[in-house]
Design a protein around this motif. Structure first.
Motif, PDB file in Angstrom:
ATOM      1  N   GLU A 104       0.847  -1.193   0.000  1.00 44.51           N
ATOM      2  CA  GLU A 104       0.000   0.000   0.000  1.00 44.51           C
ATOM      3  C   GLU A 104       0.884   1.244   0.000  1.00 44.51           C
ATOM      4  N   ASP A 105       1.063   1.817  -1.196  1.00 42.86           N
ATOM      5  CA  ASP A 105       1.912   3.010  -1.350  1.00 42.86           C
ATOM      6  C   ASP A 105       3.291   2.811  -0.729  1.00 42.86           C
ATOM      7  N   VAL A 106       3.902   1.679  -1.021  1.00 42.20           N
ATOM      8  CA  VAL A 106       5.246   1.388  -0.520  1.00 42.20           C
ATOM      9  C   VAL A 106       6.261   2.130  -1.388  1.00 42.20           C
ATOM     10  N   GLU A 107       7.035   3.008  -0.767  1.00 45.71           N
ATOM     11  CA  GLU A 107       7.984   3.811  -1.539  1.00 45.71           C
ATOM     12  C   GLU A 107       9.202   2.983  -1.920  1.00 45.71           C
ATOM     13  N   VAL A 108       9.674   3.210  -3.154  1.00 51.93           N
ATOM     14  CA  VAL A 108      10.797   2.461  -3.701  1.00 51.93           C
ATOM     15  C   VAL A 108      11.905   3.431  -4.088  1.00 51.93           C
ATOM     16  N   ASP A 109      13.128   3.104  -3.721  1.00 49.11           N
ATOM     17  CA  ASP A 109      14.285   3.860  -4.179  1.00 49.11           C
ATOM     18  C   ASP A 109      14.402   3.668  -5.695  1.00 49.11           C
ATOM     19  N   PRO A 110      14.398   4.739  -6.493  1.00 40.88           N
ATOM     20  CA  PRO A 110      14.467   4.585  -7.957  1.00 40.88           C
ATOM     21  C   PRO A 110      15.675   3.773  -8.407  1.00 40.88           C
ATOM     22  N   GLY A 111      16.761   3.801  -7.638  1.00 40.97           N
ATOM     23  CA  GLY A 111      17.937   3.023  -7.995  1.00 40.97           C
ATOM     24  C   GLY A 111      17.798   1.545  -7.732  1.00 40.97           C
ATOM     25  N   HIS A 112      16.696   1.150  -7.093  1.00 37.00           N
ATOM     26  CA  HIS A 112      16.473  -0.253  -6.768  1.00 37.00           C
ATOM     27  C   HIS A 112      15.391  -0.878  -7.647  1.00 37.00           C
ATOM     28  N   VAL A 113      15.137  -0.275  -8.789  1.00 38.10           N
ATOM     29  CA  VAL A 113      14.163  -0.804  -9.744  1.00 38.10           C
ATOM     30  C   VAL A 113      14.930  -1.380 -10.934  1.00 38.10           C
ATOM     31  N   MET A 114      14.660  -2.627 -11.260  1.00 36.67           N
ATOM     32  CA  MET A 114      15.412  -3.332 -12.290  1.00 36.67           C
ATOM     33  C   MET A 114      14.474  -3.893 -13.355  1.00 36.67           C
ATOM     34  N   PRO A 115      14.491  -3.373 -14.587  1.00 37.19           N
ATOM     35  CA  PRO A 115      13.758  -4.020 -15.677  1.00 37.19           C
ATOM     36  C   PRO A 115      14.394  -5.376 -15.961  1.00 37.19           C
ATOM     37  N   PHE A 116      13.564  -6.374 -16.235  1.00 36.87           N
ATOM     38  CA  PHE A 116      14.172  -7.689 -16.445  1.00 36.87           C
ATOM     39  C   PHE A 116      13.496  -8.504 -17.546  1.00 36.87           C
TER      40      PHE A 116
END
Length: 394
Positions: free
Chosen positions: A208-220
């Protein structure tokens, strides 16, 4: 959490696996019967250094390969297949990071793993048309990236330090977003009620609206387009678990017949272990189990041999080899866990022995993906030279 040991060789890893197996086997039946969480067992397992054995050498890991991982997994699964299954997505994430992570992500997350941090993945959802349907979203709101969704079959997330959430981003592309276990807005419910693999904590993850560090997003998505072994690696792990379940059922059957079974009244024999029908069944169980273990080990060695020179033809060959191993391990595990009772007799069904856990675990775990489709893939490859599709189930 103590810093894990760095296991430099396959011999080191197998010795560590034997120690972990001995530790987790002692309470496996009781944990299953009472649905007791295996927190202590997972701590010991991860601190053994075994969760880091596939980290690439260029990032300071031992990079011991899939054959070692398959053997380790089989040893742990024989002792307690729930404990063995929990790091499955951890090793899957190591593969994904190796292929799709950028330099910063690899440096950071591999360092975390070498420090003893545990990873898990929340990918599957209920309610979609197929297992591949993902409705969880990673959205950009006011300069923040937030996750919203509901996951199930989130094996081991309750034990993780980092959780990889499979979601669709603003462009509808699949991504893996890594979030700390105790992120605000993240709820993990240990509501898995399956009759087998009871200790895997394969329940619900709410976002529920969990914030993510943009540097921790990986397209795969590309890892399932380019020639890689991500799918085969995931499947060989499952096959090793099933082979381990079968091995433990076989061991319990042999022990029971030797120590407790009585010969049939018409046999004229003094020992059940001399009954020709029991001997025939035990022999059948052993043949099937040996074939499954050989197939798993051979497929894993093939994977190791071609880790650095893959092309589409090799990926197809490897996927088929792993599919064969998956068929044999599935069917031998179900056979052994059923025949255990036939050779042992009525006394083996007593609840206090809890020998039915082997069948419950095998039946539950082998439902991960249908073996009927493995036969289809194998036949189509042999007869029509049709390569298997590239996804996480092949």
């Amino acid at each position: 959490m103590n810093a894990p040991i760095l296991l430099a060789t396959t011999a080191d890893a197998l010795a560590a696996a034997a120690e972990v197996a001995a530790a987790v086997r002692a309470g496996a039946s009781e944990r299953d019967a009472q649905r007791t969480p295996c927190d202590q067992e997972i701590t010991g397992f991860s601190e053994s250094g075994l969760w880091a054995i596939t980290v690439p050498a260029r990032h300071g890991g031992p990079d011991l390969g899939y054959a070692t991982l398959a053997q380790v997994t089989r040893l742990i699964a024989a002792a307690d297949p729930s404990v063995a299954q929990i790091p499955r997505s951890h090793f899957h994430i190591v593969d994904l990071l190796s292929l799709a992570g950028d330099d910063a992500q690899q440096d950071f997350f591999f360092s975390e793993i070498l420090r003893g941090k545990r990873f898990s993945q929340a990918a599957s959802e209920r309610g979609g048309k197929t297992a591949m349907d993902i409705s969880t979203r990673l959205e950009t709101r006011g300069g923040r990236r937030v996750l919203n969704g509901r996951k199930f079959y989130a094996t081991g997330c309750v034990f993780a330090d980092w959780i990889g959430i499979v979601a669709r981003d603003d462009h509808d592309d699949h991504v893996q977003a890594f979030i700390p276990r105790h992120s605000a807005g993240l709820t993990i419910e240990d509501d898995w009620t399956g009759f087998g693999q009871r200790g895997t904590a394969s329940g619900t993850v709410l976002l529920e609206d969990v914030e993510v560090d943009p540097g921790h997003v990986m397209p795969f998505a590309d890892v399932f387009i380019e020639p890689t072994m991500v799918g085969a690696a995931s499947q060989i792990f499952h096959a090793a678990i099933d082979a381990g379940i079968g091995a433990e059922a076989m061991a319990d059957a042999v022990n029971y017949v030797r120590t407790r079974s009585r010969p049939w009244i018409d046999s004229g024999l003094d020992r059940a272990a001399d009954d020709p029908y029991v001997l025939r069944t035990i022999g059948d169980m052993q043949v099937r189990l040996a074939a499954a273990i050989q197939a798993v080990d051979a497929a894993a060695r093939l994977m190791d041999a071609h880790r650095h020179d893959l092309d589409d033809d090799l990926v197809a060959e490897i996927s088929v080899a792993v599919a064969i191993a998956k068929v044999l391990s599935t069917e031998s595990a179900l056979f052994a866990t059923n025949k255990l009772f036939e050779v042992s007799g009525t006394g083996a069904v007593l609840e206090k022995l809890n020998l039915n856990r082997h069948w419950r675990n095998a039946r539950t775990h082998t439902l991960h993906d249908p073996v009927a489709w493995k036969y289809h893939v194998i036949g189509n490859y042999v007869l029509n030279q049709t390569a298997p599709r590239k996804h996480n189930y092949l």
